[in-house]
Write an enzyme that holds these catalytic residues in place. Structure first.
Site, PDB file in Angstrom:
ATOM      1  N   ASP A  27       0.818  -1.316   0.007  1.00 12.71           N
ATOM      2  CA  ASP A  27      -0.023  -0.114   0.131  1.00 12.71           C
ATOM      3  C   ASP A  27       1.114   1.315  -0.147  1.00 12.71           C
ATOM      4  OD1 ASP A  27      -1.941   1.916   0.217  1.00 12.71           O
ATOM      5  OD2 ASP A  27      -2.757   1.285   2.204  1.00 12.71           O
TER       6      ASP A  27
ATOM      7  N   ASP B 216      -2.379   6.082  -5.735  1.00 13.45           N
ATOM      8  CA  ASP B 216      -2.479   5.140  -4.755  1.00 13.45           C
ATOM      9  C   ASP B 216      -2.765   3.844  -5.075  1.00 13.45           C
ATOM     10  OD1 ASP B 216      -2.937   4.310  -2.046  1.00 13.45           O
ATOM     11  OD2 ASP B 216      -4.951   5.005  -1.831  1.00 13.45           O
TER      12      ASP B 216
END
Length: 481
Positions: A150, A355
């Site tokens: 992430d 992201d």
């Protein structure tokens, strides 16, 4: 039965215009750039073999460390009983993630941080975690751990024994007492103090001994709590001594069967910052689709000769934001659909967040409205389907084996370009393709931060150079071999 259509071709116009005519089940479409999408190649129709994820590969090549990446569904999809329900639930959770991310950005902009002394964990605080994520295998304290990658998070953490409350994971929990190199972090250390900036929550002191305790909460209601520690980390064959991570004693959320999370953000506590001396603040990834056998790679280090790109790498600068310096921002300057450039005065006026944890790309309302209108114009003739959650442009494609889809390209400052892979254009709300939606959504307001999400990053080599503050794109059919 559709009647035969007479096509009147005017020779004087042929020198100026070239049309592509695609016939599917009696529907004729006319548009420019397009890609073929085979509707049968999706996860719920496949056989699952989780054992392939237990032995994820790694290698060291030309100074770079390369870790194999798998989509989480490929590793844990075998236990899903109702794909329709899961696919729909993920959209709702992704919306919660984006709402909380926007709230965190606003809190940062106004200098607010969340305290951790309160036992209630607000859904809008801390860094975020999506639900359609990617897995790599690392070795911590001598034990193999599969963690979610992430870029929107900073703290790396795993579930630890003894655990007060843990979600189910595939391999045994990390046992600190079995690692001779495990040590807790003191609560009065600068590392503990860095939690406030990295996670939005300040560290607090535990008792006997006075260790540094952390809390990270996520937008979908997930959270992890435990103590900050350091241990020996192995990334493939590359050793990292005294790696700081979270040893989670109380964890809840939709993390699949993963052991925890790898934080690739930009704060001092992230894996990128902790390994700067080894990899120079340079990493890249190629996110695979969920098709059987698909695997991508996380490359740590800056040797581009190990990439398998099929197009030249184009770079754009990372937009600086002192108040939000843990995130990766870039400047979106244009979008084209099927070769048609969208006219919009909003381009270039606001930074976009990229992201790997958010699923569906979010665009400012004016840009999304223009994209939707052009896409509908080029994809006309197919039966419509009801909107669902954040997705409002949906079709019933259950009668088709394959369709030709208009290409979507995103342009960034410096003439960088990302061509969205055909598998990143549609999101299947229903597994029989009776409700298939354009996999992009609108933000609620023009002044919110747009997000380039993981669904649109598939089969791209996305390159992060934090030293030179630039980000690159190139097409790559993800493969670890």
């Amino acid at each position: 039965m559709v009647k035969a259509m007479a096509l009147l071709l005017f020779p004087s116009m042929l020198s100026l215009l070239v049309f592509s005519l695609i016939l599917h089940n009696g529907v004729v479409h006319c548009f420019g750039e397009k890609k073929l999408l085979k509707l049968q190649h999706f996860q719920w129709k496949q056989k699952w073999d989780a054992s392939t994820c237990l032995s994820q590969k790694s290698r060291k090549e030309k100074g770079a460390t390369i870790l194999e990446m798998k989509h989480r569904d490929y590793c844990y999809g075998g236990g899903v009983k109702d794909w329709n329900k899961l696919l729909q639930k993920r959209l709702i959770l992704d919306d919660l993630r984006v709402q909380s991310l926007q709230a965190r950005i606003k809190n940062k902009a106004f200098g607010k941080t969340e305290g951790v002394s309160d036992t209630r964990i607000p859904l809008t605080s801390g860094v975020e975690l999506g639900t359609l994520n990617y897995i790599v295998t690392v070795e911590l304290g001598g034990r193999k751990m599969r963690v979610i990658v992430d870029t929107g998070s900073d703290l790396t953490w795993v579930q630890c024994q003894p655990c007060k409350s843990c979600y189910n994971q595939k391999e045994p929990l990390f046992n600190p007492s079995a690692s001779p190199s495990y040590q807790t972090v003191s609560c009065n250390s600068s590392t503990c103090q860095s939690l406030a900036f990295a996670t939005g929550n300040t560290g607090i002191c535990g008792n006997n001994p006075p260790t540094c305790n952390y809390i990270v909460s996520y937008g979908d209601g997930s959270y992890t709590r435990g103590e900050l520690a350091h241990d020996h980390l192995s990334l493939g064959k590359t050793p990292v001594d005294n790696f700081v991570f979270g040893c989670g004693r109380n964890n809840k959320g939709l993390f699949g069967g993963a052991s925890g999370l790898m934080g690739l953000g930009r704060s001092s506590i992230s894996l990128v910052s902790q390994t700067t001396d080894i990899f120079g603040g340079f990493f890249s990834y190629c996110l695979p689709s969920t098709q059987a056998g698909a695997s991508g790679s996380l490359v740590l280090g800056g040797n581009s000769s190990v990439y398998k790109t099929s197009s030249a790498i184009s770079y754009t600068r990372m937009i600086p934001n002192p108040q939000l310096s843990t995130f990766y921002f870039l400047n979106l300057t244009g979008v084209s659909v099927g070769g048609v450039t969208l006219p919009d005065s909003t381009f270039g006026k606001g930074a976009m967040l990229i992201d790997s944890g958010t699923v569906i790309t979010r665009l400012p309302p004016s840009i999304y409205k223009a994209l939707k209108a052009e896409f509908m114009k080029q994809f006309s003739g197919f039966p419509s389907a009801p909107a669902f959650s954040i997705l409002d442009t949906c079709f019933n494609l259950s009668a088709y084996q394959e369709v030709d889809v208009p290409t979507i390209k995103m342009q960034f400052e410096g003439n960088a370009e990302m061509n969205v892979d055909v598998t990143g254009v549609f999101y299947f709300v229903k597994t029989d393709a009776s409700q298939v939606c354009l996999a992009l959504a609108s933000l609620s307001f023009e002044d919110e931060i747009g997000i380039i999400a993981n669904y649109q990053q598939r089969n791209q080599r996305v390159i992060y150079d934090t030293k030179k503050a630039k980000l690159g794109f190139a097409h790559e059919s993800c493969s670890f071999t």
